[in-house]
Design an enzyme around this catalytic site. Sequence first.
Site, PDB file in Angstrom:
ATOM      1  N   TRP A 102       0.817  -1.210   0.000  1.00 22.45           N
ATOM      2  CA  TRP A 102       0.000   0.000   0.000  1.00 22.45           C
ATOM      3  C   TRP A 102       0.852   1.261   0.000  1.00 22.45           C
ATOM      4  O   TRP A 102       0.575   2.205  -0.735  1.00 22.45           O
ATOM      5  CB  TRP A 102      -1.002  -0.013   1.164  1.00 22.45           C
ATOM      6  CG  TRP A 102      -2.072  -1.015   0.871  1.00 22.45           C
ATOM      7  CD1 TRP A 102      -2.230  -2.248   1.433  1.00 22.45           C
ATOM      8  CD2 TRP A 102      -3.097  -0.899  -0.136  1.00 22.45           C
ATOM      9  NE1 TRP A 102      -3.290  -2.902   0.846  1.00 22.45           N
ATOM     10  CE2 TRP A 102      -3.837  -2.109  -0.106  1.00 22.45           C
ATOM     11  CE3 TRP A 102      -3.450   0.081  -1.049  1.00 22.45           C
ATOM     12  CZ2 TRP A 102      -4.922  -2.345  -0.964  1.00 22.45           C
ATOM     13  CZ3 TRP A 102      -4.525  -0.150  -1.899  1.00 22.45           C
ATOM     14  CH2 TRP A 102      -5.251  -1.349  -1.853  1.00 22.45           C
ATOM     15  N   ASP A 172      -1.819   6.892   6.086  1.00 21.45           N
ATOM     16  CA  ASP A 172      -2.934   6.092   5.581  1.00 21.45           C
ATOM     17  C   ASP A 172      -3.286   5.110   6.697  1.00 21.45           C
ATOM     18  O   ASP A 172      -2.536   4.177   6.971  1.00 21.45           O
ATOM     19  CB  ASP A 172      -2.494   5.347   4.314  1.00 21.45           C
ATOM     20  CG  ASP A 172      -3.569   4.379   3.814  1.00 21.45           C
ATOM     21  OD1 ASP A 172      -4.638   4.261   4.446  1.00 21.45           O
ATOM     22  OD2 ASP A 172      -3.321   3.719   2.777  1.00 21.45           O
ATOM     23  N   LYS A 196     -13.144  -0.907   6.646  1.00 23.66           N
ATOM     24  CA  LYS A 196     -12.585  -1.925   7.538  1.00 23.66           C
ATOM     25  C   LYS A 196     -13.212  -1.765   8.936  1.00 23.66           C
ATOM     26  O   LYS A 196     -13.961  -2.633   9.375  1.00 23.66           O
ATOM     27  CB  LYS A 196     -11.053  -1.825   7.604  1.00 23.66           C
ATOM     28  CG  LYS A 196     -10.373  -2.430   6.375  1.00 23.66           C
ATOM     29  CD  LYS A 196     -10.139  -1.439   5.268  1.00 23.66           C
ATOM     30  CE  LYS A 196      -9.017  -1.807   4.330  1.00 23.66           C
ATOM     31  NZ  LYS A 196      -9.274  -2.886   3.392  1.00 23.66           N
TER      32      LYS A 196
END
Lengths: 360, 360
Positions: A102, A172, A196
């Site tokens: 990511w 992030d 999430k």
Amino acid sequence: MSRVFNFSAGPAVLPEPVLRQAADEMLDWQGTGMSVMEMSHRGKEFISIHAEAEANFRELMDIPSSYKVLFMQGGAIGENAIVPMNLIGRTGRADYVLTGDWSKKSAKEAATYGQVHVAATAAASKFTAVPSQSEWKLDPGAAYVHICSNETIGGVQFHWTPDTGSVPLVADMSSDILSRRIDVRKYGLIYAGAQKNMGPSGLTMVIVREDLLGHALAITPSAFNYQLQAEADSMYNTPPTYAIYVAGLVFRHVKKMGGLAAMEAHNLAKANVLYDFLETSSFYRNPIAKEDRSLMNVPFWLNDESHNDAFLKGAEQRGMLQLKGHRSVGGMRASIYNAMPIEGVQALVQYMKEFESRHG
Amino acid sequence: MSRVFNFSAGPAVLPEPVLRQAADEMLDWQGTGMSVMEMSHRGKEFISIHAEAEANFRELMDIPSSYKVLFMQGGAIGENAIVPMNLIGRTGRADYVLTGDWSKKSAKEAATYGQVHVAATAAASKFTAVPSQSEWKLDPGAAYVHICSNETIGGVQFHWTPDTGSVPLVADMSSDILSRRIDVRKYGLIYAGAQKNMGPSGLTMVIVREDLLGHALAITPSAFNYQLQAEADSMYNTPPTYAIYVAGLVFRHVKKMGGLAAMEAHNLAKANVLYDFLETSSFYRNPIAKEDRSLMNVPFWLNDESHNDAFLKGAEQRGMLQLKGHRSVGGMRASIYNAMPIEGVQALVQYMKEFESRHG
């Protein structure tokens, strides 16, 4: 079928009381005769939903008033461009720390909008550990330093907060926001896709220190300009109203459960059940450095991968779903976000032991 | 409270059977033990939901296989930048036709990404009529010609399709998509926010002719690059899964109701009830040219605006909500999308007559 143990990495399991309330209110929100989906975002009903969601989010995360909270769209992959579009213009360059897929993706996209410098990378450990800050080469002229606090695919998580001095720290936090206490004051900007720990996909939460607003590049789309959205209370364009409503129910639920300190204890206890077992097993392995293991996403591999299909099939028969690892790395992955009960992790470990004794 | 007549301009009323099914399936979608909100977008369950939604949308709109259907985020205001980012690069310039606030906003944003030429404007009529094509000054070297097929604020709608020759026609159909039959083959690209006729806000539908892909400017964020999204079946980033599910239920419902021909007849009948009354009244007025009146959004003004609050209060007491006009123009606005039953419009006209006889 009754409710299952859902180990999806995202969109992911949500608290059952939240889903029950959403179902109950679907046709008639609090006597208005309308579904939340049908409400004008500028009507008093939705404005109250939005305001309560923001207030509870601020309380949970202890967000100082010098930070704006924005409800946006596009997810973390959208933010990979939106962050540099809004922030990199201040100096033209930014530092990125690479700890997995990511953060690598974020750095790659940012290079379109300015000069990207890799301040540190976990490449030497094959992305199984967070590089210690003593190894970081920070640029004091960077517009910001970007990290990914939890790598959902690799299963590597920061358990400490980097010190970037006067350079704003950008994180992030898509896969670990609301899972533990953090000190927002140490960050310039935090962003997270909702899917999430917060709610449905299609909503992105952004927490941004006010002094970082106002530096957007000219090519920044208005809908993704933090300053315009901050001035418009996240209603520069029509926000994803239903997703905000569900996230608001989740925030209320997390408060009721005791807030982030309680979530942290709960998540640590769950992860320990799984990691403690993995440490004792020679049938399964997890390669991540102990001090950097993720409390949210636990990737593991069967040493004999020919058993993978049988493992997944048996898990599914026992009501444990979405355990297949990310397609880029294979193996298995148990995502154990806030809404996963400890019973789910206990059932998984019990099954893993049984499977090992049958096939080991 | 029982369900109301909801005249919101968007997010807007949805079909009650769709909301009932969404409520019923909230905790357990078709025996999976998961809410649709909790499903991985890459799992077989969500992939089937996504595929059915796309197939039904293609069937309803009669979309040829040479067009891609994309499920995106950011709404029409997002598309104001995303369209030029993806398309203007072919020649560097584009034509815009201005028929009201939304098309003006689109043209303004596009000017960031290339040369924008106003091919026609309704300014002379104070945006109460669509300029006839004989007055348009089209640039044969434009990358595209942009129109807004229905101006949600002004209440002006195209009831004919412009002929732009070999230059692709691009239309913002946010507020009239699925409300009537259109010939997709006459367009290069159609985009629409979902929150009027399709589902919850936070989902944008894009229909794009394949040969227009591949011209994105370098600064286009990956998440908003049509070609990347087309190659990834709209899963370059996590799509707004729950909004896609609800839109899919709406598509199925519209098919069951007889498709777009039936919607068109239904919407024409509804709008006529209201316009026929407005024509006879000297208490209320609607200034739009008869041949360009919107079948979706009917703005009207009380000649004596001092009665506005009383009008809205009385409407609310009778279960008719969200009739207040857009804040930029004042007055009233009845949005009568697909899911508004004719009984709602009849009740509104009945109330308007009563109010006129009391205050006229």
